[in-house]
Scaffold this motif. Sequence first.
Motif, PDB file in Angstrom:
ATOM      1  N   GLU A  65     -14.323  14.634  -0.905  1.00  0.00           N
ATOM      2  CA  GLU A  65     -14.978  14.527  -2.209  1.00  0.00           C
ATOM      3  C   GLU A  65     -14.764  15.233  -3.211  1.00  0.00           C
ATOM      4  O   GLU A  65     -15.311  14.981  -4.282  1.00  0.00           O
ATOM      5  N   LEU A  66     -13.558  16.089  -3.210  1.00  0.00           N
ATOM      6  CA  LEU A  66     -13.239  17.109  -3.996  1.00  0.00           C
ATOM      7  C   LEU A  66     -11.949  16.748  -4.843  1.00  0.00           C
ATOM      8  O   LEU A  66     -10.828  16.327  -3.810  1.00  0.00           O
ATOM      9  N   GLU A  67     -11.749  16.805  -5.989  1.00  0.00           N
ATOM     10  CA  GLU A  67     -10.152  16.985  -6.595  1.00  0.00           C
ATOM     11  C   GLU A  67     -10.033  18.481  -7.126  1.00  0.00           C
ATOM     12  O   GLU A  67     -10.985  18.672  -7.985  1.00  0.00           O
ATOM     13  N   VAL A  68      -9.150  18.997  -6.600  1.00  0.00           N
ATOM     14  CA  VAL A  68      -9.062  20.413  -6.872  1.00  0.00           C
ATOM     15  C   VAL A  68      -8.010  20.616  -7.669  1.00  0.00           C
ATOM     16  O   VAL A  68      -6.747  20.191  -7.779  1.00  0.00           O
ATOM     17  N   ASP A  69      -7.954  21.451  -8.863  1.00  0.00           N
ATOM     18  CA  ASP A  69      -7.326  21.819  -9.849  1.00  0.00           C
ATOM     19  C   ASP A  69      -7.096  23.464  -9.685  1.00  0.00           C
ATOM     20  O   ASP A  69      -8.141  24.177 -10.129  1.00  0.00           O
ATOM     21  N   ARG A 100      -8.612  22.601 -19.402  1.00  0.00           N
ATOM     22  CA  ARG A 100      -8.811  22.492 -18.241  1.00  0.00           C
ATOM     23  C   ARG A 100     -10.021  22.753 -17.764  1.00  0.00           C
ATOM     24  O   ARG A 100     -10.573  22.308 -16.875  1.00  0.00           O
ATOM     25  N   VAL A 101     -10.624  23.711 -18.426  1.00  0.00           N
ATOM     26  CA  VAL A 101     -12.151  24.188 -18.183  1.00  0.00           C
ATOM     27  C   VAL A 101     -12.865  22.842 -18.502  1.00  0.00           C
ATOM     28  O   VAL A 101     -13.905  22.437 -17.597  1.00  0.00           O
ATOM     29  N   GLY A 102     -12.669  22.222 -19.532  1.00  0.00           N
ATOM     30  CA  GLY A 102     -13.615  20.996 -19.990  1.00  0.00           C
ATOM     31  C   GLY A 102     -13.344  19.889 -19.009  1.00  0.00           C
ATOM     32  O   GLY A 102     -14.537  19.078 -18.843  1.00  0.00           O
ATOM     33  N   ALA A 103     -12.262  19.763 -18.203  1.00  0.00           N
ATOM     34  CA  ALA A 103     -12.118  18.672 -17.327  1.00  0.00           C
ATOM     35  C   ALA A 103     -12.924  18.630 -16.010  1.00  0.00           C
ATOM     36  O   ALA A 103     -12.876  17.830 -15.373  1.00  0.00           O
ATOM     37  N   ALA A 104     -12.996  20.124 -15.968  1.00  0.00           N
ATOM     38  CA  ALA A 104     -13.799  20.340 -14.328  1.00  0.00           C
ATOM     39  C   ALA A 104     -15.292  20.210 -14.446  1.00  0.00           C
ATOM     40  O   ALA A 104     -16.048  20.182 -15.466  1.00  0.00           O
ATOM     41  N   ASP A 105     -15.830  19.577 -13.394  1.00  0.00           N
ATOM     42  CA  ASP A 105     -17.242  19.459 -13.051  1.00  0.00           C
ATOM     43  C   ASP A 105     -17.727  20.512 -12.668  1.00  0.00           C
ATOM     44  O   ASP A 105     -19.102  20.925 -12.272  1.00  0.00           O
ATOM     45  N   ALA A 106     -16.966  21.583 -11.919  1.00  0.00           N
ATOM     46  CA  ALA A 106     -17.543  22.739 -11.191  1.00  0.00           C
ATOM     47  C   ALA A 106     -16.157  23.723 -11.182  1.00  0.00           C
ATOM     48  O   ALA A 106     -15.207  23.328 -11.370  1.00  0.00           O
ATOM     49  N   PHE A 107     -16.691  25.062 -10.984  1.00  0.00           N
ATOM     50  CA  PHE A 107     -15.662  26.083 -10.988  1.00  0.00           C
ATOM     51  C   PHE A 107     -15.829  26.916  -9.637  1.00  0.00           C
ATOM     52  O   PHE A 107     -16.914  27.334  -9.344  1.00  0.00           O
ATOM     53  N   ALA A 159      -9.905  35.003 -20.795  1.00  0.00           N
ATOM     54  CA  ALA A 159      -9.731  33.753 -20.496  1.00  0.00           C
ATOM     55  C   ALA A 159     -11.091  32.949 -20.513  1.00  0.00           C
ATOM     56  O   ALA A 159     -11.419  31.916 -20.986  1.00  0.00           O
ATOM     57  N   ILE A 160     -12.042  33.608 -19.915  1.00  0.00           N
ATOM     58  CA  ILE A 160     -13.540  33.011 -19.984  1.00  0.00           C
ATOM     59  C   ILE A 160     -14.000  32.854 -21.569  1.00  0.00           C
ATOM     60  O   ILE A 160     -14.468  31.664 -21.895  1.00  0.00           O
ATOM     61  N   ASP A 161     -13.600  33.650 -22.381  1.00  0.00           N
ATOM     62  CA  ASP A 161     -13.941  33.458 -23.636  1.00  0.00           C
ATOM     63  C   ASP A 161     -13.122  32.540 -24.721  1.00  0.00           C
ATOM     64  O   ASP A 161     -13.500  32.136 -25.699  1.00  0.00           O
ATOM     65  N   CYS A 162     -12.201  32.044 -24.007  1.00  0.00           N
ATOM     66  CA  CYS A 162     -11.330  30.815 -24.521  1.00  0.00           C
ATOM     67  C   CYS A 162     -11.828  29.502 -24.649  1.00  0.00           C
ATOM     68  O   CYS A 162     -11.575  28.668 -25.465  1.00  0.00           O
ATOM     69  N   ALA A 163     -13.126  29.543 -23.870  1.00  0.00           N
ATOM     70  CA  ALA A 163     -14.026  28.177 -23.505  1.00  0.00           C
ATOM     71  C   ALA A 163     -15.175  28.690 -23.841  1.00  0.00           C
ATOM     72  O   ALA A 163     -15.829  29.839 -23.784  1.00  0.00           O
ATOM     73  N   TYR A 164     -16.080  27.747 -24.700  1.00  0.00           N
ATOM     74  CA  TYR A 164     -17.723  28.018 -24.514  1.00  0.00           C
ATOM     75  C   TYR A 164     -18.335  26.839 -24.036  1.00  0.00           C
ATOM     76  O   TYR A 164     -19.023  26.646 -23.005  1.00  0.00           O
ATOM     77  N   ASP A 165     -18.457  25.690 -24.908  1.00  0.00           N
ATOM     78  CA  ASP A 165     -19.153  24.588 -24.426  1.00  0.00           C
ATOM     79  C   ASP A 165     -18.810  23.708 -23.121  1.00  0.00           C
ATOM     80  O   ASP A 165     -19.208  23.038 -22.589  1.00  0.00           O
ATOM     81  N   GLU A 166     -17.445  23.971 -23.161  1.00  0.00           N
ATOM     82  CA  GLU A 166     -16.796  23.501 -21.670  1.00  0.00           C
ATOM     83  C   GLU A 166     -17.536  23.899 -20.420  1.00  0.00           C
ATOM     84  O   GLU A 166     -17.329  23.261 -19.476  1.00  0.00           O
ATOM     85  N   TRP A 167     -18.088  25.121 -20.563  1.00  0.00           N
ATOM     86  CA  TRP A 167     -18.629  25.946 -19.311  1.00  0.00           C
ATOM     87  C   TRP A 167     -20.062  25.218 -18.905  1.00  0.00           C
ATOM     88  O   TRP A 167     -20.152  25.372 -17.923  1.00  0.00           O
ATOM     89  N   ARG A 168     -20.760  24.733 -20.107  1.00  0.00           N
ATOM     90  CA  ARG A 168     -22.151  24.423 -20.004  1.00  0.00           C
ATOM     91  C   ARG A 168     -22.456  23.398 -19.093  1.00  0.00           C
ATOM     92  O   ARG A 168     -21.982  22.526 -18.790  1.00  0.00           O
ATOM     93  N   ALA A 169     -23.721  23.869 -18.368  1.00  0.00           N
ATOM     94  CA  ALA A 169     -24.271  22.860 -17.174  1.00  0.00           C
ATOM     95  C   ALA A 169     -23.301  22.457 -16.158  1.00  0.00           C
ATOM     96  O   ALA A 169     -23.385  21.372 -15.789  1.00  0.00           O
ATOM     97  N   LYS A 170     -22.494  23.506 -15.722  1.00  0.00           N
ATOM     98  CA  LYS A 170     -21.839  23.118 -14.649  1.00  0.00           C
ATOM     99  C   LYS A 170     -22.033  24.422 -13.586  1.00  0.00           C
ATOM    100  O   LYS A 170     -22.107  25.567 -14.086  1.00  0.00           O
TER     101      LYS A 170
END
Length: 179
Positions: free
Chosen positions: A34-38, A65-72, A90-101
């Motif tokens: 059930e997983l697609e791993v990146d 890449r963060v935005g395309a993921a459903d989970a990390f 790296a974490i700080d390079c994204a913001y909204d892309e992390w939300r609610a995951k």
Amino acid sequence: MKLRVAVIIGSTREGRAGEDIGRWFAGVAGRRGELEVDVVDLAGFELPCRYPHEATAEMSRFAERVGAADAFVVVTPEYNRSFPASLKQAIDCAYDEWRAKPVGFVSYGYRSEGLYAVEQLRSVFTELHTVTLRDGVGFSLLETEFGERHGQAARALLDELIWWGLALRDARIARPYVS
């Protein structure tokens, strides 16, 4: 639709153990149908040392890449009871892309198996409106191979990640997340 999981290898240090640990975990996760791993290896990104006024192409590539993921799942070493600067940048390079995951952790170090780094990362990811998972996988660098306890811990982490990942993906589809 498969749950898209980004396995982020957080160390860029030469001779790092994180690459082997991250690839092992990605292999375990990849056996779940059930997983697609990146695998997102920070050593493969040229992120700037100083945060610029506008995102660079590499920062945008990471955020995509963060935005395309459903989970990390973040694979982190423990350096002096914390996580590496490369991971924070790296974490700080994204913001909204992390939300609610959901975010799970695979950590490594010596006696503490990286748990101090994970506890600090929980605070960072809480600020980014993620759900951090209770169970994780810890490795002592004094061990020489992956054992059954690591496999059991990885399975437990993946079970939680799948549950939260599907629940939060459905929730984001049903109703946009508010900040």
